[in-house]
Design a protein around this motif. Structure first.
Motif, PDB file in Angstrom:
ATOM      1  N   ARG A  17     -22.176   3.402   0.961  1.00 45.94           N
ATOM      2  CA  ARG A  17     -21.387   4.584   1.318  1.00 45.94           C
ATOM      3  C   ARG A  17     -19.979   4.176   1.718  1.00 45.94           C
ATOM      4  N   TYR A  18     -19.854   3.074   2.411  1.00 39.57           N
ATOM      5  CA  TYR A  18     -18.541   2.585   2.838  1.00 39.57           C
ATOM      6  C   TYR A  18     -17.679   2.212   1.647  1.00 39.57           C
ATOM      7  N   LYS A  19     -18.301   1.562   0.684  1.00 36.13           N
ATOM      8  CA  LYS A  19     -17.542   1.120  -0.489  1.00 36.13           C
ATOM      9  C   LYS A  19     -17.017   2.294  -1.289  1.00 36.13           C
ATOM     10  N   ASN A  20     -17.761   3.393  -1.316  1.00 34.38           N
ATOM     11  CA  ASN A  20     -17.356   4.545  -2.105  1.00 34.38           C
ATOM     12  C   ASN A  20     -16.497   5.529  -1.321  1.00 34.38           C
ATOM     13  N   ALA A  21     -16.291   5.242  -0.040  1.00 35.42           N
ATOM     14  CA  ALA A  21     -15.518   6.164   0.806  1.00 35.42           C
ATOM     15  C   ALA A  21     -14.024   5.986   0.581  1.00 35.42           C
ATOM     16  N   ASP A  22     -13.261   7.050   0.904  1.00 35.77           N
ATOM     17  CA  ASP A  22     -11.811   6.986   0.845  1.00 35.77           C
ATOM     18  C   ASP A  22     -11.316   6.424   2.173  1.00 35.77           C
ATOM     19  N   LYS A  77      -1.545   9.700 -12.559  1.00 35.79           N
ATOM     20  CA  LYS A  77      -1.303   8.331 -13.018  1.00 35.79           C
ATOM     21  C   LYS A  77      -2.372   7.428 -12.411  1.00 35.79           C
ATOM     22  N   ARG A  78      -3.170   6.836 -13.261  1.00 31.47           N
ATOM     23  CA  ARG A  78      -4.237   5.940 -12.811  1.00 31.47           C
ATOM     24  C   ARG A  78      -3.831   4.509 -13.111  1.00 31.47           C
ATOM     25  N   ILE A  79      -3.491   3.767 -12.062  1.00 33.85           N
ATOM     26  CA  ILE A  79      -2.999   2.409 -12.250  1.00 33.85           C
ATOM     27  C   ILE A  79      -4.132   1.496 -12.672  1.00 33.85           C
ATOM     28  N   SER A  80      -3.891   0.753 -13.728  1.00 31.35           N
ATOM     29  CA  SER A  80      -4.905  -0.126 -14.292  1.00 31.35           C
ATOM     30  C   SER A  80      -5.272  -1.253 -13.343  1.00 31.35           C
ATOM     31  N   HIS A  81      -6.549  -1.623 -13.348  1.00 29.61           N
ATOM     32  CA  HIS A  81      -7.002  -2.760 -12.536  1.00 29.61           C
ATOM     33  C   HIS A  81      -6.347  -4.052 -13.011  1.00 29.61           C
ATOM     34  N   ASP A  82      -5.888  -4.052 -14.277  1.00 30.40           N
ATOM     35  CA  ASP A  82      -5.257  -5.247 -14.840  1.00 30.40           C
ATOM     36  C   ASP A  82      -3.742  -5.240 -14.682  1.00 30.40           C
ATOM     37  N   LYS A  84      -0.132  -5.861 -13.492  1.00 29.83           N
ATOM     38  CA  LYS A  84       0.443  -6.997 -12.766  1.00 29.83           C
ATOM     39  C   LYS A  84       0.978  -6.568 -11.406  1.00 29.83           C
ATOM     40  N   GLN A  85       1.377  -5.299 -11.299  1.00 30.77           N
ATOM     41  CA  GLN A  85       1.944  -4.811 -10.052  1.00 30.77           C
ATOM     42  C   GLN A  85       0.863  -4.375  -9.066  1.00 30.77           C
ATOM     43  N   GLY A  86      -0.135  -3.628  -9.577  1.00 33.91           N
ATOM     44  CA  GLY A  86      -1.250  -3.207  -8.758  1.00 33.91           C
ATOM     45  C   GLY A  86      -0.851  -2.468  -7.498  1.00 33.91           C
ATOM     46  N   LEU A  87      -1.362  -2.918  -6.357  1.00 35.99           N
ATOM     47  CA  LEU A  87      -1.123  -2.248  -5.084  1.00 35.99           C
ATOM     48  C   LEU A  87       0.359  -2.224  -4.729  1.00 35.99           C
ATOM     49  N   ARG A  88       1.105  -3.271  -5.089  1.00 30.38           N
ATOM     50  CA  ARG A  88       2.537  -3.320  -4.793  1.00 30.38           C
ATOM     51  C   ARG A  88       3.269  -2.179  -5.479  1.00 30.38           C
ATOM     52  N   GLU A  89       2.958  -1.940  -6.757  1.00 33.50           N
ATOM     53  CA  GLU A  89       3.575  -0.851  -7.500  1.00 33.50           C
ATOM     54  C   GLU A  89       3.192   0.490  -6.892  1.00 33.50           C
ATOM     55  N   PHE A  90       1.933   0.610  -6.533  1.00 28.04           N
ATOM     56  CA  PHE A  90       1.402   1.840  -5.954  1.00 28.04           C
ATOM     57  C   PHE A  90       2.139   2.199  -4.668  1.00 28.04           C
ATOM     58  N   VAL A  91       2.249   1.258  -3.744  1.00 27.18           N
ATOM     59  CA  VAL A  91       2.918   1.487  -2.473  1.00 27.18           C
ATOM     60  C   VAL A  91       4.407   1.722  -2.679  1.00 27.18           C
ATOM     61  N   SER A  92       5.013   0.970  -3.598  1.00 29.34           N
ATOM     62  CA  SER A  92       6.442   1.115  -3.876  1.00 29.34           C
ATOM     63  C   SER A  92       6.766   2.521  -4.358  1.00 29.34           C
ATOM     64  N   GLU A  93       5.917   3.038  -5.220  1.00 27.33           N
ATOM     65  CA  GLU A  93       6.169   4.361  -5.776  1.00 27.33           C
ATOM     66  C   GLU A  93       6.048   5.445  -4.705  1.00 27.33           C
ATOM     67  N   ILE A  94       5.083   5.290  -3.813  1.00 29.80           N
ATOM     68  CA  ILE A  94       4.904   6.268  -2.743  1.00 29.80           C
ATOM     69  C   ILE A  94       6.056   6.210  -1.750  1.00 29.80           C
ATOM     70  N   THR A  95       6.415   4.998  -1.321  1.00 29.92           N
ATOM     71  CA  THR A  95       7.436   4.853  -0.283  1.00 29.92           C
ATOM     72  C   THR A  95       8.829   5.208  -0.777  1.00 29.92           C
ATOM     73  N   SER A  96       9.071   5.053  -2.088  1.00 32.97           N
ATOM     74  CA  SER A  96      10.400   5.388  -2.605  1.00 32.97           C
ATOM     75  C   SER A  96      10.474   6.859  -2.981  1.00 32.97           C
ATOM     76  N   ILE A  97       9.771   7.273  -4.001  1.00 27.78           N
ATOM     77  CA  ILE A  97       9.891   8.647  -4.486  1.00 27.78           C
ATOM     78  C   ILE A  97       9.272   9.642  -3.523  1.00 27.78           C
ATOM     79  N   GLY A  98       8.302   9.194  -2.719  1.00 21.48           N
ATOM     80  CA  GLY A  98       7.657  10.099  -1.781  1.00 21.48           C
ATOM     81  C   GLY A  98       8.584  10.646  -0.721  1.00 21.48           C
ATOM     82  N   CYS A 115     -11.250   2.018  -3.111  1.00 26.94           N
ATOM     83  CA  CYS A 115     -11.582   0.663  -3.566  1.00 26.94           C
ATOM     84  C   CYS A 115     -10.502   0.179  -4.529  1.00 26.94           C
ATOM     85  N   GLY A 116     -10.869  -0.098  -5.776  1.00 25.84           N
ATOM     86  CA  GLY A 116      -9.899  -0.608  -6.743  1.00 25.84           C
ATOM     87  C   GLY A 116      -9.155   0.472  -7.491  1.00 25.84           C
TER      88      GLY A 116
END
Length: 232
Positions: A17-22, A77-82, A84-98, A115-116
């Motif tokens: 349950r923890y793994k599937n939680a937000d 937009k669903r960021i691919s697990h593969d 190269k940016q991953g979490l860095r791109e995700f956070v960057s997009e939120i903190t800038s355009i957000g 999770c991923g």
């Protein structure tokens, strides 16, 4: 043995349950707009089905969706697990355009992280990206007046990012496929996954060269520095 078995089963169930939680982390409380649940976005995109696919790239895939509670059309937009940016791109997009507000920027409605799975939710742009109207024998040819308006609106957005915000925002990947058009062909600059922020008057630190070949200024690979003068 019976007791140990039940403890093991209970532990396994709670872990699952923890793994599937937000799970919400500290940095998520300090940034950006609304956070969606994974189930909301899965339902909105009909399970991320291929028929809802709007586009695909190195970062992942973008799906058309309709939010179940409001019937608002969105692009997820669903960021691919593969990626190269991953979490860095995700956070960057939120903190800038957000945090930015400009009529010619794509609207970031919210995000989801489970999770991923990293997902960003934007307002839906009915006419897709500008490159579809410039290359590969487009069905509609933009007039010179429309083309000039696109250039003017993108320039207006960059001026705001470089001088009109409390920090300098460098996009680092301005190109036709990242310029989106709404139902009336109004421009919205999007894809801030490579964006960087720094203080006005500061000298941006040297970083690895990122962007798209053919759109990079010749001095950027040499110096490794993207600035408001050279990059955008």
């Amino acid at each position: 043995l019976y007791v140990m078995k039940n403890v093991y089963v209970g532990f396994f169930a709670s872990t699952r349950r923890y793994k599937n939680a937000d799970v919400i982390e500290a940095w998520e409380l300090e940034i950006g707009p609304h956070r969606y649940s994974y189930q909301e976005l899965k339902k909105a995109t009909k399970g991320f089905k291929d028929k809802e696919l709007l586009g695909q790239g190195g970062f992942g895939s973008v799906y058309k969706g309709k939010l179940p509670n409001s019937n608002t059309q969105v692009a997820v937009k669903r960021i691919s697990h593969d990626s190269k940016q991953g979490l860095r791109e995700f956070v960057s997009e939120i903190t800038s355009i957000g945090r930015l507000r400009h009529r010619n920027m794509v609207q970031l409605l919210g995000w989801c992280r489970r999770c991923g799975d990293l997902l960003l939710v934007y307002g839906f742009m009915a006419n897709g990206s500008l490159d579809k109207y410039l290359f590969d024998e487009p069905k509609i040819i933009l007039s010179w007046e429309q083309r000039f308006k696109v250039v003017k609106d993108v320039a207006s957005t960059l001026l705001y990012m470089h001088e009109g915000y409390e920090q300098v925002v460098i996009h680092r990947d301005v190109k036709a496929s990242n310029v989106l058009l709404d139902g009336e062909l109004n421009v919205r600059l999007g894809d801030f996954g490579l964006a960087r922020l720094y203080e006005h008057g500061a000298n941006p630190s040297t970083t690895r060269v990122v962007g798209t070949l053919g759109y990079l200024e010749p001095e950027v690979p040499r110096t490794g520095k993207a600035t408001s003068i050279s990059r955008d």
